[in-house]
Design an enzyme around this catalytic site. Sequence first.
Site, PDB file in Angstrom:
ATOM      1  N   HIS A 185       8.772 -26.559  -1.368  1.00  0.00           N
ATOM      2  CA  HIS A 185       8.148 -27.676  -2.073  1.00  0.00           C
ATOM      3  C   HIS A 185       6.935 -27.218  -2.879  1.00  0.00           C
ATOM      4  O   HIS A 185       6.108 -28.029  -3.279  1.00  0.00           O
ATOM      5  CB  HIS A 185       7.775 -28.780  -1.072  1.00  0.00           C
ATOM      6  CG  HIS A 185       8.985 -29.329  -0.391  1.00  0.00           C
ATOM      7  ND1 HIS A 185       9.576 -30.521  -0.748  1.00  0.00           N
ATOM      8  CD2 HIS A 185       9.754 -28.807   0.599  1.00  0.00           C
ATOM      9  CE1 HIS A 185      10.643 -30.723   0.007  1.00  0.00           C
ATOM     10  NE2 HIS A 185      10.774 -29.693   0.832  1.00  0.00           N
ATOM     11  N   GLU A 245       0.824  -1.215   0.000  1.00  0.00           N
ATOM     12  CA  GLU A 245       0.000   0.000   0.000  1.00  0.00           C
ATOM     13  C   GLU A 245       0.853   1.258   0.000  1.00  0.00           C
ATOM     14  O   GLU A 245       0.414   2.311  -0.451  1.00  0.00           O
ATOM     15  CB  GLU A 245      -0.942   0.009   1.213  1.00  0.00           C
ATOM     16  CG  GLU A 245      -2.243  -0.712   0.959  1.00  0.00           C
ATOM     17  CD  GLU A 245      -3.327  -0.421   1.992  1.00  0.00           C
ATOM     18  OE1 GLU A 245      -3.037   0.155   3.053  1.00  0.00           O
ATOM     19  OE2 GLU A 245      -4.483  -0.797   1.739  1.00  0.00           O
ATOM     20  N   LYS A 253     -14.000   0.067  -3.897  1.00  0.00           N
ATOM     21  CA  LYS A 253     -15.094   0.495  -3.016  1.00  0.00           C
ATOM     22  C   LYS A 253     -16.158   1.218  -3.833  1.00  0.00           C
ATOM     23  O   LYS A 253     -17.352   0.985  -3.661  1.00  0.00           O
ATOM     24  CB  LYS A 253     -14.567   1.458  -1.938  1.00  0.00           C
ATOM     25  CG  LYS A 253     -13.678   0.815  -0.900  1.00  0.00           C
ATOM     26  CD  LYS A 253     -13.340   1.839   0.175  1.00  0.00           C
ATOM     27  CE  LYS A 253     -12.254   1.326   1.083  1.00  0.00           C
ATOM     28  NZ  LYS A 253     -11.737   2.340   1.990  1.00  0.00           N
TER      29      LYS A 253
HETATM   30  O1  PA5 Z   1      -3.229   1.292   5.816  1.00  0.00           O
HETATM   31  C1  PA5 Z   1      -4.363   1.711   5.690  1.00  0.00           C
HETATM   32  O2  PA5 Z   1      -4.644   2.913   5.896  1.00  0.00           O
HETATM   33  C2  PA5 Z   1      -5.511   0.816   5.323  1.00  0.00           C
HETATM   34  O3  PA5 Z   1      -5.086  -0.459   5.029  1.00  0.00           O
HETATM   35  C3  PA5 Z   1      -6.514   0.756   6.462  1.00  0.00           C
HETATM   36  O4  PA5 Z   1      -5.879   0.283   7.618  1.00  0.00           O
HETATM   37  C4  PA5 Z   1      -7.698  -0.143   6.134  1.00  0.00           C
HETATM   38  O5  PA5 Z   1      -8.273   0.252   4.929  1.00  0.00           O
HETATM   39  C5  PA5 Z   1      -8.756  -0.075   7.232  1.00  0.00           C
HETATM   40  O6  PA5 Z   1      -9.191   1.236   7.414  1.00  0.00           O
HETATM   41  P1  PA5 Z   1      -9.988   1.673   8.693  1.00  0.00           P
HETATM   42  O7  PA5 Z   1      -9.147   1.459   9.901  1.00  0.00           O
HETATM   43  O8  PA5 Z   1     -10.287   3.117   8.455  1.00  0.00           O
HETATM   44  O9  PA5 Z   1     -11.242   0.833   8.747  1.00  0.00           O
END
Ligand code: PA5
Length: 443
Positions: A306, A285, A420
């Site tokens: 394996h 990310e 989303k």
């Molecule tokens: O790193 C990030 O910001 C995302 O992976 C969030 O942790 C994830 O989308 C969950 O978001 P939230 O804590 O707002 O539900």
Amino acid sequence: MSKIQVNVTGAESFISANGLEALRPDGKAAFEKLTDGTGLGNDFLGWVKLPSETSNELLDDINATAARLRELCDVVVAIGIGGSYLGAKAVIEALSGAFDSYKPNTGTKVLFAGQNIGEDYLAELQDFLKDKKFGIIVISKSGTTTEPAIAFRILREQLENQLGREEAGKRIVAVTDAKRGALRTLANTEGYKTYVIEDNVGGRFSVLTPVGLLPIAVAGFDIHALVEGAREMEKGTLAGTDTSAMTYALYRNALYRSGKKIEILVNYNPKLHFFGEWWKQLYGESEGKDNKGIFPAAVDNTTDLHSMGQWIQEGERIIFETVVSVATADRELRIPFDESNLDGLNYIAGKRVDEVNKMAELGTRIAHIDGGVPNMQVVIPALNANTLGSLIYFFEAACGISGYILGVNPFNQPGVEAYKKNMFALLEKPGYEAETAAIKAKL
Ligand code: PA5
């Protein structure tokens, strides 16, 4: 000396000396962006000094809440996804006994939900919780993420049906934004105990906040030691006396520039499987954007030797490996001598299992380097809360440096919105009318 040793000898021959030297100024500039806050996404740098700025009073308070939940509940379900899930899962798996979940009477168990939208998963979880004393930690920084919201709605209803709203409320803790989001509103209305995720700490950098610390404490692990390990790493890294994170960041970028587009995080300890998942999210990310970025993958060895081992040894040469190596196993188990020796194993009789594992690790590293796969090693002395804290900070710091060297904003995740938007359009969420029409036209 750093607790984390980065061994780059297996990567050297794949990078020209010039390639690495050319990167050093970028590394220095990236480090300065992290420390003086002049880079992209600089409103998300709260994690940089988070360990040293986390008070022992907060840790004690988290431990007190965890103790209360442990007293009231046999099971606590931690609801969250992404950064609100993976850190706690990684640490709990790394510190738990391999068979703890099958053992009765070993204290409160932490289970996870909201990290998927599996109907069977949630229905089976409901079945499991039917005759259990359970509680919920619901974690969402934004407070609006669909997956945890669905799980929370279902499990909250179950808990309230079991105990009534007031008693259920005593067993629910929310970790969310200080002011914003549906979860904050609900928590305030219902009077749940809450912890705050600070605005300047992004989800995937939040394991050392209550997001990770509360479930870890409920699972019975030492959050003081975890944070202390991170504090030690923070101190050395920010003082510039510990250059391990910088070294790792420089080498992985040098390898990327030499055509190695995929990094595989390798472990030789099954307890580190979810640490690999946490690492994948952190780097995936943070770096995969603007049509750039190393693709983060992970394998568990020797198991995956394996399965994926063939590809790694002889597939397309676009990969490099980073092996997270634990220097000493916690337990001692020796291979027995057998009179008949039908399995031919007497040549290793008397040796520790870990010694065999280490030779598998070394043999594999050499084979992969010979096969054209650059190899780095990140060595921790042992697997415990303190070393894990150091390892977490090491990878976070390296990720920040690495993302800036790559030239992206490591602290946003605009690409996550695409699915989303389509999902909401397909589900005909109010406010998405135009998107619904557009997506339906494509079907
Ligand atoms: O790193 C990030 O910001 C995302 O992976 C969030 O942790 C994830 O989308 C969950 O978001 P939230 O804590 O707002 O539900």
